[in-house]
Motif scaffolding. Structure first.
Motif, PDB file in Angstrom:
ATOM      1  N   PHE A  68      26.655   8.510 -25.323  1.00 46.91           N
ATOM      2  CA  PHE A  68      25.449   9.602 -25.419  1.00 46.91           C
ATOM      3  C   PHE A  68      25.970  10.311 -26.845  1.00 46.91           C
ATOM      4  O   PHE A  68      25.112  10.912 -27.597  1.00 46.91           O
ATOM      5  N   TRP A  69      27.170  10.517 -26.686  1.00 46.86           N
ATOM      6  CA  TRP A  69      27.838  11.140 -27.932  1.00 46.86           C
ATOM      7  C   TRP A  69      27.546  10.419 -29.358  1.00 46.86           C
ATOM      8  O   TRP A  69      27.131  11.302 -30.371  1.00 46.86           O
ATOM      9  N   ASP A 102      23.941  10.670 -30.373  1.00 48.84           N
ATOM     10  CA  ASP A 102      23.631  12.223 -30.803  1.00 48.84           C
ATOM     11  C   ASP A 102      24.271  12.322 -32.114  1.00 48.84           C
ATOM     12  O   ASP A 102      23.654  12.798 -33.097  1.00 48.84           O
ATOM     13  N   LEU A 105      17.111   9.692 -25.351  1.00 48.19           N
ATOM     14  CA  LEU A 105      18.450   9.671 -24.991  1.00 48.19           C
ATOM     15  C   LEU A 105      18.845  11.302 -25.413  1.00 48.19           C
ATOM     16  O   LEU A 105      19.654  11.883 -24.530  1.00 48.19           O
ATOM     17  N   LEU A 106      18.381  11.806 -26.584  1.00 46.61           N
ATOM     18  CA  LEU A 106      18.722  13.017 -26.953  1.00 46.61           C
ATOM     19  C   LEU A 106      18.095  14.108 -25.920  1.00 46.61           C
ATOM     20  O   LEU A 106      19.005  15.031 -25.948  1.00 46.61           O
ATOM     21  N   THR A 146      20.703  14.217 -22.847  1.00 43.42           N
ATOM     22  CA  THR A 146      21.724  14.268 -23.216  1.00 43.42           C
ATOM     23  C   THR A 146      22.625  15.499 -22.490  1.00 43.42           C
ATOM     24  O   THR A 146      23.532  15.287 -21.801  1.00 43.42           O
ATOM     25  N   TYR A 193      25.723  15.010 -19.550  1.00 44.16           N
ATOM     26  CA  TYR A 193      27.138  15.715 -19.720  1.00 44.16           C
ATOM     27  C   TYR A 193      27.235  16.521 -18.720  1.00 44.16           C
ATOM     28  O   TYR A 193      28.437  16.608 -18.211  1.00 44.16           O
TER      29      TYR A 193
END
Length: 373
Positions: free
Chosen positions: A189-190, A193, A201-202, A205, A209
């Motif tokens: 996911f990082w 981003d 996905l953003l 996110t 996390y």
């Protein structure tokens, strides 16, 4: 990005870091302190997100630059933590400093950019299609590489355990494997981003996390002492695990023919008369103590006599015992779990796995085929 969730996640990281650093049971002390450092740095990374999305980054530029630089410590701290979990007596060596070379280099260059009033983290490296790769985009890639390296250490650890114990329960570091898998998810996911930018996905996110840190906490607090031996035994085990399996010639040279025969007779007595393999906590140091030899000698003895490791040798003894119990009709008095414990196994899963491996069939099938009626 939800700033509240970012700050909340940072708080999770700081709390878990504190608990691991001051672990109440003092288990895996150095490994947990490196893991605590990793989580603390991860917490600062989430704080860095807050700084970048608000005026805090403008109002406190030096704090923001410091937070950015600390992120390069995250991945090496994770890897060193894994090494300490896998090695019972690891000490920090000069070569370990090489993992912090990116951090040192970044701090040096960043100092030059701060003097010129610019942000090195936002410097352009190159373009991939429509995406511009910045210095900061190297961070998730660095973490991904170290997650993979840490996972490889765990695989080697699993193989090494077979040389010193016949039961992996509680010491196989499976919890750390799950920990790394969750980190791989966070890293994915990082990377999205930083580089990919898929909108769906953003949106999720921050939730990923936050939830991931909860699971990291769950797995990390379930750990047990990996090598519960005294210091002398730990030293011998560490040296043993550093060396590859020896050739047959080297095995013979380590013990003279007279010593080999003497220890072989003792081992036979321990297995047949004393049935030492029934102790489900049996380890190589315990067996060496019973034989009256060093851990190295015990390992070489087993390698020479059985052409296998400690794990294989002991579990074969246990499977043979289970076969005797099943063929004698004991399964009518004991269920399969009872047979497992009576044979020296400490779980039904380990029993079934070993039995199928050495007999080619399940215990239930064996009992039906060879059990007395």
């Amino acid at each position: 990005m939800n700033l509240f969730l970012m700050c909340f996640t940072a708080g999770e990281c700081f709390l878990l870091s504190f608990l691991l650093f001051f672990h109440p049971l003092k288990e895996n002390l150095y490994a947990n302190r490196w893991l605590a450092l990793f989580l603390f740095m991860m917490g600062t990374a989430f704080i860095g997100v807050y700084f970048s999305k608000t005026t805090a980054g403008i109002n406190y530029p030096y704090v923001f630059q410091c937070i950015n630089s600390l992120q390069f410590i995250m991945a090496p701290a994770l890897f060193l933590s894994t090494l300490y979990f896998a090695d019972p007596v690891k000490i920090f060596k000069k070569k370990d400093l090489s993992h912090f070379a990116p951090f040192i280099l970044y701090v040096f260059i960043e100092a030059l950019f701060v003097a010129r009033g610019s942000d090195f983290m936002k410097q352009r490296l190159f373009d991939i299609g429509d995406n511009t790769i910045l210095i900061r985009d190297l961070l998730p890639l660095q973490l991904l590489i170290y997650v993979l390296l840490s996972y490889r250490v765990l695989l080697n650890h699993q193989q090494n355990l077979q040389r010193i114990t016949a039961s992996f329960k509680g010491i196989n570091l499976n919890w750390l494997r799950y920990f790394l898998l969750i980190l791989a998810l966070i890293t994915f996911f990082w990377i999205n981003d930083a580089l990919l930018g898929f909108s769906l996905l953003l949106q999720i996110t921050p939730l990923i996390y936050t939830g991931s840190i909860f699971f990291l906490a769950y797995f990390s607090i379930r750990q047990r002492t990996v090598f519960a031996f005294n210091q002398q035994e730990l030293q011998e085990i560490s040296v043993l695990l550093e060396r590859p399996q020896q050739t047959d010639l080297q095995k013979t040279e380590r013990l003279s023919a007279k010593e080999l025969d003497l220890y072989a007779q003792k081992l036979h007595t321990l297995m047949t008369t004393d049935q030492l393999f029934l102790d489900n906590n049996l380890s190589l140091p315990m067996l060496a103590d019973q034989l009256g030899c060093s851990i190295h000698d015990a390992s070489f003895l087993i390698n020479k006599l059985s052409d296998g490791n400690f794990y294989t040798f002991i579990n074969q003894q246990r499977v043979e015992q289970a076969k005797k119990l099943l063929s004698s009709g004991k399964n009518s008095e004991l269920n399969m779990l009872g047979i497992a414990f009576a044979s020296g196994f400490n779980s039904k899963t380990a029993f079934n796995t070993a039995f199928k491996k050495y007999c080619g069939m399940s215990p239930t099938t064996y009992a039906k085929r060879y059990g007395s009626t």
